[in-house]
Design a protein around this motif. Structure first.
Motif, PDB file in Angstrom:
ATOM      1  N   MET A   1       0.838  -1.208   0.000  1.00 22.16           N
ATOM      2  CA  MET A   1       0.000   0.000   0.000  1.00 22.16           C
ATOM      3  C   MET A   1       0.868   1.251   0.000  1.00 22.16           C
ATOM      4  N   ALA A   2       1.952   1.204   0.794  1.00 20.89           N
ATOM      5  CA  ALA A   2       2.830   2.370   0.849  1.00 20.89           C
ATOM      6  C   ALA A   2       3.498   2.619  -0.495  1.00 20.89           C
ATOM      7  N   TYR A   5       0.799   4.010  -3.168  1.00 19.61           N
ATOM      8  CA  TYR A   5       0.464   5.425  -2.999  1.00 19.61           C
ATOM      9  C   TYR A   5       1.711   6.209  -2.594  1.00 19.61           C
ATOM     10  N   ASN A   6       2.708   6.187  -3.446  1.00 18.88           N
ATOM     11  CA  ASN A   6       3.942   6.923  -3.204  1.00 18.88           C
ATOM     12  C   ASN A   6       3.802   8.325  -3.789  1.00 18.88           C
ATOM     13  N   VAL A 213      -4.549   9.791  -0.041  1.00 22.92           N
ATOM     14  CA  VAL A 213      -3.914   8.494   0.191  1.00 22.92           C
ATOM     15  C   VAL A 213      -4.561   7.865   1.418  1.00 22.92           C
ATOM     16  N   PRO A 215      -5.018   6.466   5.137  1.00 23.97           N
ATOM     17  CA  PRO A 215      -4.414   7.023   6.353  1.00 23.97           C
ATOM     18  C   PRO A 215      -3.177   6.243   6.789  1.00 23.97           C
ATOM     19  N   THR A 216      -2.116   6.991   7.092  1.00 23.08           N
ATOM     20  CA  THR A 216      -0.882   6.381   7.582  1.00 23.08           C
ATOM     21  C   THR A 216      -0.560   6.802   9.006  1.00 23.08           C
ATOM     22  N   GLY A 217      -1.337   7.744   9.553  1.00 23.94           N
ATOM     23  CA  GLY A 217      -1.090   8.197  10.917  1.00 23.94           C
ATOM     24  C   GLY A 217      -0.042   9.281  11.033  1.00 23.94           C
ATOM     25  N   SER A 218       0.370   9.864   9.925  1.00 22.72           N
ATOM     26  CA  SER A 218       1.377  10.920   9.984  1.00 22.72           C
ATOM     27  C   SER A 218       0.771  12.184  10.604  1.00 22.72           C
ATOM     28  N   GLU A 221      -1.225  14.324   8.096  1.00 20.02           N
ATOM     29  CA  GLU A 221      -2.567  13.819   7.809  1.00 20.02           C
ATOM     30  C   GLU A 221      -3.521  14.123   8.959  1.00 20.02           C
ATOM     31  N   TYR A 265     -10.776   7.907   3.837  1.00 16.69           N
ATOM     32  CA  TYR A 265     -11.110   7.936   5.262  1.00 16.69           C
ATOM     33  C   TYR A 265     -12.560   7.495   5.451  1.00 16.69           C
TER      34      TYR A 265
END
Length: 734
Positions: A1-2, A5-6, A213, A215-218, A221, A265
């Protein structure tokens, strides 16, 4: 996934496509837009590439794909530019089509805070239309007045300029009529301007170029998520107090813009759909859920929420299809359980029972399905016999599951069937391994405390100790009775037969007893040169000896600490113990190998560390040692170690201070005496220096300690830094 969606790779591709021919750039744009379908920036770049080569058919097709989902002003400005280019030379028919295009555009993005230029362009376009007679001129002015009224009520960046243009327009038409119209719309304009100023604060926190993208928790975001939530809450409050239809339109627009950035989301999609349901527009909520499942097809949460809404409005078949779609992809028992409950609600007992018979044959069926269906039969259908049979059937498969045993015991407790409860515990404990039976034993004791007598309680407790004796830590003496057993036996819910201090004391005692009686084989660690040599050669991981652990009591001082000279004790004990504790085996080597691998500054620092009674050292003491210590060179430390066989101590005559003075040449010693007067003024000249604390009290303490140490230094170089327990500094010399 990472990797999929780079964002960096996507930006690089978009830049590369700018310099390629349209035939080569099209596959790149299609690839980007398949991953980021809500990126108005990429759509605009894509469509402008086709417009540059006058490919009108491809341009129209691209606009049809992106306009209604990418509500961003720059993309729509590109759209109106294309429309005007196509219809400008078609006379009255082209003017009519252009007018429709403007109205279509303003209907979607006219409430945007950045839509001021579009309103201005539309007004300029209407003014440019020819008026062949008085009626056409009157019709044009009426249309202009309506557009102005809509524009000045919209809180945009250009609202004040639009108001000035409106005043000039009215005065140019009829000065007598202008005053009344301006006075009528002045309060509405003031409200729009005030709302614009508030709206601008929320808009400025949003990154409009953020790619959607998962959610990655950054932190970025999360910041954007919070910013969008604030903006949505602001719009829902209807700050301008406009009519319901206009307010609803603005809220929808805000949600659509939010989804351009937070497309992946699920909570945003759910909030959007729920807002539609509360507003009474269920059909719109259904469309939102359908779009959400297209954006996040693997989200079971959204599927359950969608099915719940369909069931609540009576669309049973639609809800059933959603549950079946979850069953098709789910790999756990939750889908079976939720579908059982749905069938029981929607189609009755027989449908649920029939599905249970099929579900238990599924590879994904676990004991949870048996518990859920038995509970349903008992609580909803009021059939305890059916529930009992289901539990018994599941017991044949899940006797080794403690959770299943406990749920079955709870069911029998509700039936007040103490005889079968005892039988269940006996059957389960005879088969469960000791490591899995602790919770079952505890529940058995609770049951006996409720249903049994004192003899049965004590008997079960003793049996539990015997069963778990092999599971506990070696030497913990689990068979012995303790006061904690009494506390556990005579407590109830949140009521205890003792105070919290008593509980803490008992817990501390239990830990002390475990450590005292622990029968752990002590490994005789090597000492001296062999121990030092094994540090470098040993690769075995050494674990701490937990038998030496004690409960930290800050009110007591360590009996091993020396209050007379902690620095000397630290110098002689700290570093050798560290080396010895980490050494387990290895070949013998000379003690001189230690300075070869250890920096000399670190050796001197470890030698000067005081003994600390407690988990954390006093920072001021450590810093004062660093500031006042004159760390030796590596060669001097080697010679000192070779002579003494131990790290140098400050109280030792062969310690670092005296050793340095004895080995320095005459010219260097003379230079050092000349520079000693300047040492107090500039204590941070060495590599090991640290900045002084900014706290006034600490700074005063450090200056005082530094002054005493400088003035009272003797040839032995011995300095005492006070008690390690209090952290105070003293200047006594020895």
């Amino acid at each position: 996934m990472a990797d999929k969606y780079n964002v960096e790779e996507a930006e690089a591709l978009a830049k590369r496509a700018l310099h390629l021919p349209i035939a080569q750039a099209t596959p790149i744009y299609e690839q980007l837009l398949s991953l980021y379908p809500t990126s108005a920036r990429y759509w605009k770049q894509y469509v402008e590439a086709h417009m540059a080569v006058n490919n009108d058919d491809a341009t129209k097709q691209i606009f049809s794909r992106c306009l209604l989902t990418c509500l961003q002003v720059p993309l729509w400005q590109c759209y109106i530019r294309f429309i005007r280019k196509v219809y400008d030379k078609k006379g009255a028919e082209g003017q009519e089509e252009t007018t429709k295009a403007f109205e279509f555009m303003l209907n979607y993005i006219g409430t945007d805070i950045a839509s001021g230029p579009i309103w201005t362009e539309y007004i300029t376009f209407l003014k440019s239309l020819p008026a062949l007679n008085l009626n056409e001129d009157l019709h044009r002015k009426t249309a202009l007045r309506k557009v102005y009224h809509r524009a000045i009520l919209t809180p945009t960046h250009h609202v004040e300029q639009l108001w000035k243009d409106y005043e000039n327009f009215e005065n140019s038409v009829n000065r007598q009529l202008a005053k009344g119209l301006v006075n009528e719309y002045q309060p509405k304009f003031n409200s729009a301007r005030a709302v614009y100023r508030e709206r601008k604060k929320y808009i400025e926190e949003i990154d409009w170029n953020m790619l959607a993208v998962p959610p990655t928790g950054s932190s970025k975001e999360e910041t954007q998520w919070v910013a969008w939530k604030k903006f949505l809450s602001f719009e829902k409050g209807n700050p301008q107090r406009i009519d319901t239809a206009s307010s609803t339109k603005r809220i929808i627009y805000a949600y659509e813009q939010c989804l351009m950035c937070l497309y992946h989301y699920p909570d945003v999609w759910y909030d959007y759909a729920e807002w539609h349901v509360k507003s009474g527009t269920t059909d719109a909520a259904i469309k939102v859920f359908q779009r959400a499942l297209k954006a996040i097809p693997d989200s079971e949460m959204l599927k359950y929420a969608y099915a719940e809404m369909e069931e609540s409005r009576g669309a049973i078949q639609s809800a059933k299809k959603l549950y079946e779609s979850i069953l098709g992809v789910s790999t756990n028992s939750l889908a079976h359980i939720q579908f059982l409950r749905f069938l029981r609600r929607a189609e009755g007992v027989e449908a649920a029972r029939k599905y249970f018979l099929d579900a238990r044959k599924s590879p994904s069926c676990t004991y949870h399905v048996y518990i859920a269906f038995a509970t349903m039969a008992f609580c909803i259908d009021k059939e305890p016999k059916v529930a009992h049979n289901i539990f018994e059937e599941g017991l044949k498969l899940y006797m080794s599951e403690p959770v299943y045993i406990l749920e079955y015991a709870d069911f029998l407790t509700r039936l007040n069937d103490d005889r079968n409860i005892r039988a269940l515990f006996e059957r389960a404990l005879s088969t469960l391994p000791a490591e899995d039976s602790a919770e079952v034993w505890k529940r058995f004791i609770q049951f006996e405390q409720t249903y049994g007598d004192l003899a049965s309680i004590l008997k079960v407790e003793q049996r539990m100790k015997e069963a778990l004796s092999g599971k506990g830590e070696e030497g913990s003496s689990p068979l012995e009775s303790s006061l904690q057993d009494v506390v556990s036996r005579y407590s109830y819910m949140d009521l205890w037969p003792c105070t919290s201090n008593d509980l803490d004391h008992l817990a501390r005692q239990e830990l002390l007893v475990k450590n005292l009686n622990k029968k752990v084989g002590k490994t005789n660690l090597p000492h001296g040169p062999a121990a030092i040599g094994s540090v470098a050669s040993s690769s075995k991981v050494v674990y701490p000896d937990t038998s030496q652990m004690v409960v930290q009591d800050p009110t007591k001082k360590s009996e091993f600490a020396s209050s007379t000279n902690p620095v000397a004790a630290s110098a002689s004990n700290t570093f050798p113990s560290i080396v010895t504790a980490t050494a387990t085996h290895g070949s013998a080597s000379t003690f001189d190998e230690l300075p070869k691998t250890t920096p000399p500054a670190l050796l001197a620092f470890l030698a000067n560390l005081p003994i600390v009674d407690g988990p954390t050292p006093n920072v001021d003491v450590v810093l004062s040692i660093c500031l006042q210590s004159d760390f030796p060179t590596g060669q001097i430390v080697k010679q000192s170690f070779a002579a003494k066989g131990n790290p140098p101590s400050q109280n030792d005559p062969s310690g670092p201070t005296r050793g340095v003075s004895q080995r320095l040449p005459r010219d260097r010693r003379a230079t050092k005496r000349k520079d000693s007067d300047r040492q107090e003024e500039d204590d941070t000249a060495t590599v090991q220096s640290q900045p002084l604390p900014t706290d006034v009290f600490r700074l005063r303490q450090m200056r005082k300690a530094r002054g005493i140490a400088t003035s009272s230094q003797t040839p032995t170089g011995s300095t005492s830094y006070g008690s390690a327990f209090s952290g105070e500094l003293s200047g006594s010399t020895g």
